[in-house]
Design a protein around this motif. Structure first.
Motif, PDB file in Angstrom:
ATOM      1  N   ALA A 189      32.427  34.106  64.203  1.00 36.21           N
ATOM      2  CA  ALA A 189      31.383  35.024  63.745  1.00 36.21           C
ATOM      3  C   ALA A 189      30.086  34.278  63.447  1.00 36.21           C
ATOM      4  O   ALA A 189      28.992  34.767  63.764  1.00 36.21           O
ATOM      5  N   ILE A 190      30.175  33.103  62.838  1.00 34.59           N
ATOM      6  CA  ILE A 190      28.976  32.317  62.546  1.00 34.59           C
ATOM      7  C   ILE A 190      28.329  31.845  63.839  1.00 34.59           C
ATOM      8  O   ILE A 190      27.100  31.841  63.973  1.00 34.59           O
ATOM      9  N   ILE A 191      29.147  31.441  64.803  1.00 39.34           N
ATOM     10  CA  ILE A 191      28.597  30.992  66.088  1.00 39.34           C
ATOM     11  C   ILE A 191      27.855  32.130  66.778  1.00 39.34           C
ATOM     12  O   ILE A 191      26.750  31.941  67.302  1.00 39.34           O
ATOM     13  N   SER A 192      28.434  33.327  66.774  1.00 37.18           N
ATOM     14  CA  SER A 192      27.763  34.478  67.391  1.00 37.18           C
ATOM     15  C   SER A 192      26.461  34.802  66.660  1.00 37.18           C
ATOM     16  O   SER A 192      25.455  35.142  67.290  1.00 37.18           O
ATOM     17  N   LEU A 193      26.465  34.699  65.333  1.00 37.10           N
ATOM     18  CA  LEU A 193      25.247  34.942  64.561  1.00 37.10           C
ATOM     19  C   LEU A 193      24.189  33.900  64.901  1.00 37.10           C
ATOM     20  O   LEU A 193      23.010  34.232  65.079  1.00 37.10           O
ATOM     21  N   ALA A 194      24.592  32.627  65.001  1.00 38.39           N
ATOM     22  CA  ALA A 194      23.643  31.568  65.354  1.00 38.39           C
ATOM     23  C   ALA A 194      23.047  31.810  66.739  1.00 38.39           C
ATOM     24  O   ALA A 194      21.854  31.563  66.964  1.00 38.39           O
ATOM     25  N   LYS A 195      23.865  32.294  67.664  1.00 35.18           N
ATOM     26  CA  LYS A 195      23.360  32.608  69.000  1.00 35.18           C
ATOM     27  C   LYS A 195      22.326  33.725  68.936  1.00 35.18           C
ATOM     28  O   LYS A 195      21.265  33.646  69.586  1.00 35.18           O
ATOM     29  N   ARG A 196      22.591  34.757  68.158  1.00 37.22           N
ATOM     30  CA  ARG A 196      21.621  35.847  68.033  1.00 37.22           C
ATOM     31  C   ARG A 196      20.337  35.371  67.374  1.00 37.22           C
ATOM     32  O   ARG A 196      19.241  35.817  67.716  1.00 37.22           O
ATOM     33  N   ILE A 197      20.470  34.442  66.423  1.00 35.64           N
ATOM     34  CA  ILE A 197      19.289  33.866  65.792  1.00 35.64           C
ATOM     35  C   ILE A 197      18.455  33.126  66.829  1.00 35.64           C
ATOM     36  O   ILE A 197      17.226  33.231  66.860  1.00 35.64           O
ATOM     37  N   ALA A 198      19.107  32.364  67.703  1.00 37.02           N
ATOM     38  CA  ALA A 198      18.401  31.647  68.762  1.00 37.02           C
ATOM     39  C   ALA A 198      17.671  32.611  69.683  1.00 37.02           C
ATOM     40  O   ALA A 198      16.527  32.364  70.092  1.00 37.02           O
ATOM     41  N   GLN A 199      18.312  33.720  70.004  1.00 35.34           N
ATOM     42  CA  GLN A 199      17.728  34.678  70.929  1.00 35.34           C
ATOM     43  C   GLN A 199      16.562  35.454  70.317  1.00 35.34           C
ATOM     44  O   GLN A 199      15.631  35.843  71.019  1.00 35.34           O
ATOM     45  N   SER A 200      16.619  35.682  69.011  1.00 34.01           N
ATOM     46  CA  SER A 200      15.588  36.489  68.359  1.00 34.01           C
ATOM     47  C   SER A 200      14.500  35.657  67.705  1.00 34.01           C
ATOM     48  O   SER A 200      13.524  36.217  67.190  1.00 34.01           O
ATOM     49  N   ILE A 231      35.020  27.183  73.446  1.00 38.67           N
ATOM     50  CA  ILE A 231      34.045  28.110  74.028  1.00 38.67           C
ATOM     51  C   ILE A 231      34.139  29.429  73.293  1.00 38.67           C
ATOM     52  O   ILE A 231      35.240  29.953  73.065  1.00 38.67           O
ATOM     53  N   TRP A 232      32.982  29.961  72.920  1.00 33.17           N
ATOM     54  CA  TRP A 232      32.959  31.271  72.286  1.00 33.17           C
ATOM     55  C   TRP A 232      31.604  31.932  72.542  1.00 33.17           C
ATOM     56  O   TRP A 232      30.563  31.338  72.268  1.00 33.17           O
ATOM     57  N   ASP A 233      31.621  33.135  73.053  1.00 33.33           N
ATOM     58  CA  ASP A 233      30.437  33.979  73.171  1.00 33.33           C
ATOM     59  C   ASP A 233      29.270  33.265  73.861  1.00 33.33           C
ATOM     60  O   ASP A 233      28.120  33.336  73.423  1.00 33.33           O
ATOM     61  N   GLY A 234      29.575  32.572  74.953  1.00 31.55           N
ATOM     62  CA  GLY A 234      28.527  31.892  75.695  1.00 31.55           C
ATOM     63  C   GLY A 234      28.029  30.621  75.049  1.00 31.55           C
ATOM     64  O   GLY A 234      26.941  30.126  75.380  1.00 31.55           O
ATOM     65  N   VAL A 235      28.825  30.089  74.121  1.00 33.49           N
ATOM     66  CA  VAL A 235      28.475  28.842  73.432  1.00 33.49           C
ATOM     67  C   VAL A 235      29.600  27.835  73.641  1.00 33.49           C
ATOM     68  O   VAL A 235      30.775  28.148  73.390  1.00 33.49           O
ATOM     69  N   ILE A 236      29.254  26.645  74.100  1.00 36.64           N
ATOM     70  CA  ILE A 236      30.202  25.533  74.214  1.00 36.64           C
ATOM     71  C   ILE A 236      30.125  24.744  72.922  1.00 36.64           C
ATOM     72  O   ILE A 236      29.045  24.282  72.534  1.00 36.64           O
ATOM     73  N   ILE A 237      31.257  24.599  72.241  1.00 41.68           N
ATOM     74  CA  ILE A 237      31.274  23.912  70.948  1.00 41.68           C
ATOM     75  C   ILE A 237      31.879  22.536  71.140  1.00 41.68           C
ATOM     76  O   ILE A 237      33.023  22.402  71.582  1.00 41.68           O
ATOM     77  N   ARG A 238      31.109  21.513  70.819  1.00 40.64           N
ATOM     78  CA  ARG A 238      31.515  20.125  71.063  1.00 40.64           C
ATOM     79  C   ARG A 238      31.563  19.362  69.751  1.00 40.64           C
ATOM     80  O   ARG A 238      30.591  19.362  68.984  1.00 40.64           O
ATOM     81  N   GLU A 239      32.679  18.720  69.484  1.00 39.08           N
ATOM     82  CA  GLU A 239      32.804  17.917  68.262  1.00 39.08           C
ATOM     83  C   GLU A 239      32.118  16.572  68.440  1.00 39.08           C
ATOM     84  O   GLU A 239      32.324  15.869  69.435  1.00 39.08           O
ATOM     85  N   ILE A 240      31.296  16.207  67.465  1.00 37.46           N
ATOM     86  CA  ILE A 240      30.658  14.897  67.418  1.00 37.46           C
ATOM     87  C   ILE A 240      31.077  14.256  66.093  1.00 37.46           C
ATOM     88  O   ILE A 240      30.532  14.578  65.031  1.00 37.46           O
ATOM     89  N   PRO A 241      32.068  13.370  66.111  1.00 42.78           N
ATOM     90  CA  PRO A 241      32.623  12.835  64.860  1.00 42.78           C
ATOM     91  C   PRO A 241      31.598  12.134  63.971  1.00 42.78           C
ATOM     92  O   PRO A 241      31.785  12.059  62.749  1.00 42.78           O
ATOM     93  N   GLU A 242      30.531  11.635  64.571  1.00 38.34           N
ATOM     94  CA  GLU A 242      29.552  10.877  63.790  1.00 38.34           C
ATOM     95  C   GLU A 242      28.574  11.761  63.014  1.00 38.34           C
ATOM     96  O   GLU A 242      27.754  11.248  62.249  1.00 38.34           O
TER      97      GLU A 242
END
Length: 357
Positions: A193-204, A262-273
């Motif tokens: 849900a947060i990822i989808s909200l962040a995507k909408r924020i990017a779009q708007s 992958i969720w809602d057109g977003v690729i989520i990549r872990e960066i341990p650093e």
């Protein structure tokens, strides 16, 4: 003084080019780099062919005018093209290793080969760290070094592209520390849900954050996550069900590999650093949802090797040097290119990042 002659086919220039390509190619962020405006990390090598200490990156915001229809005269109703620019400063970056004959006497070329892996790993780590630092930077200042006043001013200008936890209302009066303190470890863990909200924020956002385009009708964002946030997302029941039901079954499924999600057109990549910071109560992870032209990398000099022989040939050193700059691209939204700076391709998402117990 006798000098060892480089063997044919093993000249320094050939070694330099191979070193540069290998260390960039093997960098964790290489897949997101490119030379055009559709790249998440845009590369420019303008200064490798001319003098200077700055490389300019440009952005052209989309047109917002209505245009004209019918017999309405177009002359006088034109729209000004909203172009922006940012200069990325380059600086030398150098390192070297040395070996004595007592340790192991080698020829110059053998010494280069021996030091190559250590120097390549060092170069990769430096670039990775610089990219992560740039993603979290506050108007060019590393997050850890930025004052509260600088963070608040940055938040004012970027309020349409920063999210604290699960709801936009967690942002309190554009006060960074107060907003961060609103994040808790119950409702503000990284989730679909947060990822989808962040995507909408990017779009708007204004100007909007452009996704990267892989084909005519396929657009993607990428989110770089800290390890605690990625852990919480991986354990989210909605995400685990999506991986179980919608992704390829078998050993390649992220449930087993721990690979990108992958969720809602977003690729989520872990960066341990990507490190967590405290909000006074719990640790929080910064996560970065990125689109086109999020960062700029400018090169004035590609990696070049150097050698030094001291103490009558007993001490042999080999080093690398390059001239580059890495920064988050910021373009002005006010009257000038330096007014009301906005991070062009990044939505900063703060979530709970409590360490394992």
């Amino acid at each position: 003084m006798a000098l060892t002659t480089a063997r044919t086919g093993l000249t320094p220039q050939q070694w330099d080019d191979k070193f540069f390509m290998e260390y960039v190619r093997e960098n964790r962020f290489k897949r997101y780099m490119g030379t055009d405006e559709n790249s998440i990390i845009q590369l420019k090598e303008d200064l490798t062919k001319k003098k200077g200490d700055k490389v300019t990156f440009a952005a052209v915001n989309k047109l917002t005018g209505a245009g004209v229809t019918g017999n309405t005269t177009l002359e006088g109703n034109e729209e000004e093209l909203d172009t922006r620019s940012m200069a990325v400063t380059v600086a030398p970056l150098r390192h070297a290793v040395a070996v004595t004959n007592w340790d192991e006497q080698k020829s110059t070329i053998e010494l280069r080969d021996t030091a190559k892996m250590a120097l390549k790993m060092w170069s990769m780590e430096k670039m990775k760290t610089a990219i992560i630092t740039a993603l979290g930077s506050i108007n060019g200042v590393a997050y850890a070094d930025a004052s509260e006043a600088q963070k608040d001013a940055w938040l004012v200008d970027n309020s349409d592209r920063v999210l604290f936890g699960a709801t936009k209302s967690n942002a309190s009066s554009n006060d960074h520390s107060t907003s961060l303190a609103n994040i808790d470890n119950t409702s503000d863990k990284l989730s679909p849900a947060i990822i989808s909200l962040a995507k909408r924020i990017a779009q708007s956002a204004s100007p909007a954050i452009r996704p990267i385009r892989l084909s005519e009708d396929e657009e993607w964002f990428v989110m770089f996550c800290g390890p605690q946030a990625f852990r919480d997302l991986s354990n989210d029941t909605t995400m685990t069900q999506a991986n179980r039901d919608a992704r390829t079954r078998g050993m390649d499924n992220p449930l087993f590999t721990g690979g990108s999600l992958i969720w809602d057109g977003v690729i989520i990549r872990e960066i341990p650093e990507i490190a967590a910071v405290s909000n006074g109560t719990i640790d929080c992870n910064p996560n970065y949802l990125v689109g086109a032209q999020a960062l700029g990398i400018a090169w004035a000099q590609r990696t070049k090797t150097t050698t030094q022989v001291n103490d009558y040939g007993f001490r042999n050193g080999v080093g690398v040097q390059e001239m580059r700059g890495i920064e988050k691209l910021l373009f002005g939204s006010g009257a000038g290119d330096t007014d009301d700076l906005k991070q062009h391709g990044v939505v900063t998402v703060w979530t709970a990042g409590v360490a394992d117990t």
